[in-house]
Motif scaffolding. Sequence first.
Motif, PDB file in Angstrom:
ATOM      1  N   PRO A  27      59.878  35.086  51.411  1.00 15.49           N
ATOM      2  CA  PRO A  27      60.499  35.915  50.377  1.00 15.49           C
ATOM      3  C   PRO A  27      59.494  36.877  49.766  1.00 15.49           C
ATOM      4  CG  PRO A  27      60.062  33.719  49.548  1.00 15.49           C
ATOM      5  CD  PRO A  27      59.690  33.704  50.988  1.00 15.49           C
ATOM      6  N   SER A  28      60.031  37.853  49.043  1.00 11.89           N
ATOM      7  CA  SER A  28      59.171  38.840  48.404  1.00 11.89           C
ATOM      8  C   SER A  28      58.450  38.235  47.214  1.00 11.89           C
ATOM      9  CB  SER A  28      60.005  40.040  47.948  1.00 11.89           C
ATOM     10  OG  SER A  28      60.996  39.620  47.028  1.00 11.89           O
ATOM     11  N   ASP A  29      57.270  38.769  46.925  1.00 14.79           N
ATOM     12  CA  ASP A  29      56.446  38.264  45.835  1.00 14.79           C
ATOM     13  C   ASP A  29      56.632  39.121  44.590  1.00 14.79           C
ATOM     14  OD1 ASP A  29      55.307  36.198  47.336  1.00 14.79           O
ATOM     15  OD2 ASP A  29      53.892  37.601  48.264  1.00 14.79           O
ATOM     16  N   GLY A  30      56.070  38.625  43.498  1.00 15.69           N
ATOM     17  CA  GLY A  30      55.959  39.431  42.307  1.00 15.69           C
ATOM     18  C   GLY A  30      57.141  39.406  41.368  1.00 15.69           C
ATOM     19  N   ILE A  31      58.179  38.637  41.662  1.00 22.07           N
ATOM     20  CA  ILE A  31      59.340  38.556  40.777  1.00 22.07           C
ATOM     21  C   ILE A  31      59.252  37.250  39.990  1.00 22.07           C
ATOM     22  CG2 ILE A  31      61.848  38.481  40.640  1.00 22.07           C
ATOM     23  CD1 ILE A  31      61.937  39.990  43.279  1.00 22.07           C
ATOM     24  N   PRO A  32      59.158  37.291  38.670  1.00 26.21           N
ATOM     25  CA  PRO A  32      59.079  36.040  37.900  1.00 26.21           C
ATOM     26  C   PRO A  32      60.368  35.243  38.032  1.00 26.21           C
ATOM     27  CG  PRO A  32      59.361  37.922  36.445  1.00 26.21           C
ATOM     28  CD  PRO A  32      59.124  38.487  37.810  1.00 26.21           C
ATOM     29  N   MET A  33      60.245  33.923  38.028  1.00 31.72           N
ATOM     30  CA  MET A  33      61.408  33.067  38.264  1.00 31.72           C
ATOM     31  C   MET A  33      62.239  32.856  37.001  1.00 31.72           C
ATOM     32  SD  MET A  33      63.076  31.365  40.568  1.00 31.72           S
ATOM     33  CE  MET A  33      61.896  31.174  41.915  1.00 31.72           C
ATOM     34  N   PHE A  34      61.613  32.530  35.867  1.00 34.87           N
ATOM     35  CA  PHE A  34      62.357  32.053  34.705  1.00 34.87           C
ATOM     36  C   PHE A  34      62.234  32.987  33.512  1.00 34.87           C
ATOM     37  CE2 PHE A  34      61.355  28.020  36.925  1.00 34.87           C
ATOM     38  CZ  PHE A  34      62.649  27.556  37.113  1.00 34.87           C
ATOM     39  N   CYS A  35      63.325  33.052  32.742  1.00 34.27           N
ATOM     40  CA  CYS A  35      63.283  33.681  31.421  1.00 34.27           C
ATOM     41  C   CYS A  35      63.622  32.627  30.367  1.00 34.27           C
ATOM     42  CB  CYS A  35      64.249  34.852  31.340  1.00 34.27           C
ATOM     43  SG  CYS A  35      65.974  34.453  31.653  1.00 34.27           S
ATOM     44  N   ASP A  36      63.029  32.771  29.203  1.00 32.01           N
ATOM     45  CA  ASP A  36      63.169  31.793  28.122  1.00 32.01           C
ATOM     46  C   ASP A  36      64.486  32.016  27.385  1.00 32.01           C
ATOM     47  OD1 ASP A  36      62.899  30.011  26.069  1.00 32.01           O
ATOM     48  OD2 ASP A  36      60.965  30.762  25.366  1.00 32.01           O
ATOM     49  N   CYS A  37      65.338  30.997  27.402  1.00 32.51           N
ATOM     50  CA  CYS A  37      66.617  31.040  26.690  1.00 32.51           C
ATOM     51  C   CYS A  37      66.708  29.916  25.661  1.00 32.51           C
ATOM     52  CB  CYS A  37      67.773  30.948  27.677  1.00 32.51           C
ATOM     53  SG  CYS A  37      67.853  32.301  28.869  1.00 32.51           S
ATOM     54  N   SER A  38      65.565  29.482  25.141  1.00 35.37           N
ATOM     55  CA  SER A  38      65.538  28.358  24.208  1.00 35.37           C
ATOM     56  C   SER A  38      66.329  28.643  22.937  1.00 35.37           C
ATOM     57  CB  SER A  38      64.094  28.007  23.851  1.00 35.37           C
ATOM     58  OG  SER A  38      63.348  27.691  24.998  1.00 35.37           O
ATOM     59  N   SER A  39      66.536  29.906  22.609  1.00 36.49           N
ATOM     60  CA  SER A  39      67.329  30.248  21.423  1.00 36.49           C
ATOM     61  C   SER A  39      68.776  29.790  21.561  1.00 36.49           C
ATOM     62  CB  SER A  39      67.287  31.758  21.180  1.00 36.49           C
ATOM     63  OG  SER A  39      67.845  32.460  22.286  1.00 36.49           O
ATOM     64  N   LEU A  40      69.211  29.439  22.774  1.00 37.12           N
ATOM     65  CA  LEU A  40      70.571  28.955  22.992  1.00 37.12           C
ATOM     66  C   LEU A  40      70.740  27.487  22.616  1.00 37.12           C
ATOM     67  CD1 LEU A  40      71.379  30.703  26.391  1.00 37.12           C
ATOM     68  CD2 LEU A  40      72.135  31.372  24.106  1.00 37.12           C
ATOM     69  N   ILE A  41      69.641  26.811  22.275  1.00 43.02           N
ATOM     70  CA  ILE A  41      69.744  25.451  21.744  1.00 43.02           C
ATOM     71  C   ILE A  41      70.006  25.582  20.248  1.00 43.02           C
ATOM     72  CG2 ILE A  41      68.619  23.220  21.459  1.00 43.02           C
ATOM     73  CD1 ILE A  41      66.835  23.921  23.828  1.00 43.02           C
ATOM     74  N   GLN A  42      71.190  25.167  19.818  1.00 39.13           N
ATOM     75  CA  GLN A  42      71.652  25.481  18.464  1.00 39.13           C
ATOM     76  C   GLN A  42      70.770  24.875  17.379  1.00 39.13           C
ATOM     77  OE1 GLN A  42      75.660  24.089  16.743  1.00 39.13           O
ATOM     78  NE2 GLN A  42      76.094  26.153  17.501  1.00 39.13           N
ATOM     79  N   PHE A  43      70.334  23.648  17.568  1.00 39.60           N
ATOM     80  CA  PHE A  43      69.464  22.975  16.593  1.00 39.60           C
ATOM     81  C   PHE A  43      68.284  22.433  17.373  1.00 39.60           C
ATOM     82  CE2 PHE A  43      68.314  18.970  14.328  1.00 39.60           C
ATOM     83  CZ  PHE A  43      67.820  19.555  13.166  1.00 39.60           C
ATOM     84  N   ASN A  44      67.085  22.936  17.085  1.00 38.31           N
ATOM     85  CA  ASN A  44      65.954  22.639  17.970  1.00 38.31           C
ATOM     86  C   ASN A  44      64.650  22.500  17.187  1.00 38.31           C
ATOM     87  OD1 ASN A  44      64.599  22.207  20.373  1.00 38.31           O
ATOM     88  ND2 ASN A  44      64.442  24.382  20.886  1.00 38.31           N
ATOM     89  N   PRO A  45      64.561  21.508  16.312  1.00 39.66           N
ATOM     90  CA  PRO A  45      63.335  21.323  15.545  1.00 39.66           C
ATOM     91  C   PRO A  45      62.233  20.695  16.393  1.00 39.66           C
ATOM     92  CG  PRO A  45      64.846  19.534  15.088  1.00 39.66           C
ATOM     93  CD  PRO A  45      65.580  20.484  15.985  1.00 39.66           C
ATOM     94  N   PRO A  46      60.976  20.895  16.011  1.00 38.84           N
ATOM     95  CA  PRO A  46      59.891  20.199  16.704  1.00 38.84           C
ATOM     96  C   PRO A  46      60.055  18.686  16.566  1.00 38.84           C
ATOM     97  CG  PRO A  46      59.043  21.951  15.291  1.00 38.84           C
ATOM     98  CD  PRO A  46      60.486  21.777  14.934  1.00 38.84           C
TER      99      PRO A  46
END
Length: 486
Positions: A27-46
Amino acid sequence: MAWLKGKNSEDLAYHQSLESHEFLPQPSDGIPMFCDCSSLIQFNPPALFYGVAVCDLDRDGAFELFVCGFRGPNRVLKWNGQALVDLVDDTLADAGRMAIGVAAGDFDGDGQEELYVLNTDTFGGRKRFGDRLFDWQGSRWVDLFSLPHNQDALNLTAGRSVACVDRLGRGQYGFFVANYGGPMRLYELGSNQMIADVAPEAGVNRITGGRGLVAVPLVSQRMDIFAVNEQGPNFLFRNRGDGTFEEIAAEVGLADPNEHGRGVAAVDLDGDGRLDLVYGNWEGPHRLWIQTPSGIFKNVAPPELARPSRIRTVIAADFDNDGYPELFFNNIGEPNRLFGWRSGSWQAIDIGEAAEPQGLGTGAAVADVDGDGRLELLIAHGESGAQPLSFYRPLANANNWLRVLPLTRQGSPARGALVRLVTPGRLQIRPIDAGSGYLCQMEPVAHFGLGSETVVKEIQIQWPDGKEVQVVNPPVNQLLRIPYPG
């Protein structure tokens, strides 16, 4: 099953593929795999989190993400169409415990999965807090270990991972517990409705530093158990087919006695229809074990993949739906890593926003949370510091896919089944996860990326009892639920 063991022609193709490196794409190189969607977790305290399991806890046919809370509540995250919301009740939250490992399986044969939550309050040996085995009874969750007639079976040894195992092929699962400093356990429900540890009669009651587990038909036609250990050799328990196991790790080259295993996954890495193994060793060389036609495992990990790290969960999954797995290494206190096949070898590829260089990774799981045919990745953090959960999506593309969910005769997910998919271009095989990663359990679905292919000639499903079903020419880009034959 012939397509698992290989014939002479397949053996020849196996050796040719290793020499030509044509069994995986370029496959081709240079394309990042993941984007951060953590804001979709409604309640997410440490918080301090550990293992993650994907299972249907609200009995609506869709899967939720159960996350182990340590010195804090467990979580049950469900996609509501817009976000991941927490559905946990007080019983499953179990806020006073120290949960680290988890697995689901139909323990009582009622068609719904029960949930085994492993609690550990000490590094090894005897512990204070017993494990939980949650069963939905009418209108509430009940911990079966809390019932008076099950008190004697309670596991009071520090453990790590847990996996469900259908050793007899009945569609009713036991829970195998990798204990640390005490005998490993295999809990089943007896005909008297009492929980019993059948590990001694099954031949799996070994004492070691238990860590990661995978339960899948690896070297037999039934569910075998591979356990990576610390302070001692690994175990491979081959299922004899009569409910007992024999330990053969050294015989097939998997003992690895001088390392300290963590995450492990079973995946066909060379396209020959046999399952192989990838696992990480804590601050030691990581392994990529190819199963040869003779049944011996050969480590082919290149230096970059083998490079030691503070490894936790290892996941094999096709995140970009190109038809070939990626290998995700979750580390604690150093960047996560992702590997793909590039220019004739396994190489680190651009993980994108899931690198988490400051992440304190303790567990991770994959699932198609929103039903769009792409696998999402949830990462838990903790142990040395409180951090929120992380939620990642692969970047969208036009690749096709097919997802297969085999069911037991009772109607629950058939964990430990094998699914083979044949297209005009190639074949793929996926196990239905019964427990893997480290402390974790993935979704009970065989997820196949298809790339640009639009035709599936056949899928073949093998259940843990050896029963088989073929489905011819299924349409792509859908989830197929396959009932038990007959």
